[in-house]
Write an enzyme that holds these catalytic residues in place. Structure first.
Site, PDB file in Angstrom:
ATOM      1  N   LYS A   1       0.815  -1.231   0.000  1.00 21.28           N
ATOM      2  CA  LYS A   1       0.000   0.000   0.000  1.00 21.28           C
ATOM      3  C   LYS A   1       0.841   1.269   0.000  1.00 21.28           C
ATOM      4  CE  LYS A   1      -0.847   0.343   4.956  1.00 21.28           C
ATOM      5  NZ  LYS A   1      -1.185  -0.782   5.863  1.00 21.28           N
TER       6      LYS A   1
ATOM      7  N   ARG B   1      -7.930  -0.964  16.563  1.00 25.08           N
ATOM      8  CA  ARG B   1      -8.370  -0.684  15.210  1.00 25.08           C
ATOM      9  C   ARG B   1      -9.261  -1.877  14.852  1.00 25.08           C
ATOM     10  NH1 ARG B   1      -4.224   0.447  10.306  1.00 25.08           N
ATOM     11  NH2 ARG B   1      -4.547  -1.788   9.969  1.00 25.08           N
TER      12      ARG B   1
HETATM   13  C1  LIG Z   1      -0.346  -1.398   6.491  1.00 26.91           C
HETATM   14  C2  LIG Z   1      -0.572  -2.675   7.134  1.00 26.91           C
HETATM   15  C3  LIG Z   1       0.495  -3.547   7.382  1.00 26.91           C
HETATM   16  C4  LIG Z   1       1.928  -3.190   7.056  1.00 26.91           C
HETATM   17  O1  LIG Z   1       2.456  -2.356   8.032  1.00 26.91           O
HETATM   18  P1  LIG Z   1       4.007  -1.909   7.999  1.00 26.91           P
HETATM   19  O2  LIG Z   1       4.208  -1.229   9.298  1.00 26.91           O
HETATM   20  O3  LIG Z   1       4.190  -1.039   6.828  1.00 26.91           O
HETATM   21  O4  LIG Z   1       4.814  -3.146   7.913  1.00 26.91           O
HETATM   22  C5  LIG Z   1       0.213  -4.771   7.965  1.00 26.91           C
HETATM   23  N1  LIG Z   1      -1.041  -5.121   8.294  1.00 26.91           N
HETATM   24  C6  LIG Z   1      -2.107  -4.325   8.084  1.00 26.91           C
HETATM   25  C7  LIG Z   1      -3.461  -4.784   8.467  1.00 26.91           C
HETATM   26  C8  LIG Z   1      -1.903  -3.069   7.495  1.00 26.91           C
HETATM   27  O5  LIG Z   1      -2.956  -2.281   7.280  1.00 26.91           O
END
Ligand SMILES: *Cc1c(COP(=O)(O)O)cnc(C)c1O
Length: 361
Positions: free
Chosen positions: A36, A131
């Protein structure tokens, strides 16, 4: 190449992926590549896949569609709990999703049956970050329901910490997730293929734990792309932290007062600015602004003080640098700034170090 542009070092991305795979693989943890922050960019996603990442995860279905259309072959995981309104797209375009709502699971099941597909489900457990996630006490009820829904395959459970509440994925939290997994497997006589302990914030837990319990998967974005863990944002040893460089251009360089003059009201950001000194200073204007990037997440590579920014302009103190019109200024980006850069049309993407990357493959 047009300016502003972002230089993307593909060889360094390949290196970080290999290092992280080796590190986490040494204790049985498989890495899911989270795309993302790079907006599902297919060229970058390809580097991940060519270096052994089998599952790509994104929070947006449109990014998943983009990567699949570009022919990037992987299993695709939707990270954000599907919205009820997009459930059909989720079933059609992603192989699996993270889930925490029964109403959504029922719709996923309905559309999976209708499309003759099996949609894989990972149930998210709330462990305190507040969350997404099902309260641990409700997990039994959810698993029972999901096992009854045709068209769905329950492949695992997971949790997400350090995002909203800043809660650390420490030994206690990871042990709790492990015990939930074991308890569910015993109670329902199932086997969970994926027990996904979290994200880039799990690095400290991993490096300080001999026993990772049932955790066998992490979803990593920031560690791959910025080479850092996400609790204190410390660089991870052996990884590159300079994969992305934002390059901008000077469009005005003049000596002017350091204090605005006239009657002071709100500026472009709705703030009433205050300035200390009134000396003359060398100032420069860069052709980049809030439309392009989160300015507070940019760190100049040179010794420059950023004075502020509006939609399309960034102001810097040019006293030490003596930049002229047409000169370029380079910046490092943090996660939030990078996220925005990949979601604007105004910044050209420039991949470098392809050769080294291809030679690795
Ligand atoms: C964005 C996201 C991640 C990745 O997080 P990083 O800190 O960039 O490794 C993992 N799990 C979920 C549910 C996310 O939304």
């Amino acid at each position: 190449m047009n300016l502003p542009r972002i230089d993307i070092d593909l060889g360094k991305i390949a290196h970080n992926v290999q290092q992280l795979k080796t590190l986490y693989g040494s204790n049985g943890i498989n890495i899911i590549g989270v795309t993302k922050v790079i907006g599902g960019d297919p060229i970058i996603a390809n580097v991940l896949v060519k270096n052994g990442i089998e599952i790509l995860a994104d929070s947006r279905i449109s990014n998943i569609v983009k990567m699949r259309k570009a022919g990037i072959r992987a299993q695709y995981l939707l990270l954000r709990t599907p919205a009820l309104s997009q459930v059909e797209e989720v079933v059609i375009h992603s192989h699996m999703s993270l889930n925490s709502e029964l109403a959504v699971l029922k719709k996923l099941s309905e559309y999976a049956i209708r499309n003759h597909m099996i949609h894989k489900v990972i149930l998210m457990v709330e462990l305190g970050d507040l969350r997404e996630g099902i309260m641990p006490s409700e997990m039994n009820a959810y698993v029972e329901e999901v096992l009854d829904l045709d068209g769905l395959a329950l492949i695992g459970i997971g949790t997400n910490l350090a995002c909203f509440g800043g809660i650390s994925p420490d030994v206690d939290k990871m042990n709790e997730l492990s015990s939930i997994a074991i308890r569910l497997e015993e109670k329902f006589k199932i086997s969970l293929t994926i027990v996904s302990g979290g994200n880039s914030a799990n690095y400290n837990w991993f490096t300080s734990s001999k026993n990772v319990g049932r955790i066998n998967s992490l979803r990593l974005g920031e560690s791959i792309f910025l080479g850092r863990e996400a609790l204190c944002r410390k660089p991870i040893q052996g990884l590159f932290i300079d994969i992305f460089t934002l390059v901008t251009e000077v469009i005005e360089a003049k000596r002017k007062p350091s204090q605005p003059y006239g009657e002071v009201y709100q500026n472009a950001n709705g703030d009433i600015p205050r300035f200390k000194s009134n000396d003359l200073m060398d100032r420069a204007v860069l052709a980049i602004g809030m439309q392009d990037v989160m300015v507070s997440g940019m760190t100049p590579k040179q010794k420059i003080t950023v004075l502020g920014a509006s939609s399309d302009h960034m102001l810097i103190d040019n006293t030490k640098t003596n930049l002229r019109v047409g000169d370029t200024v380079a910046f490092d980006l943090n996660y939030s700034a990078l996220l925005r850069v990949f979601n604007t049309l105004y910044i050209a993407k420039n991949t470098i170090n392809q050769y080294e990357c291809e030679s690795i493959l």
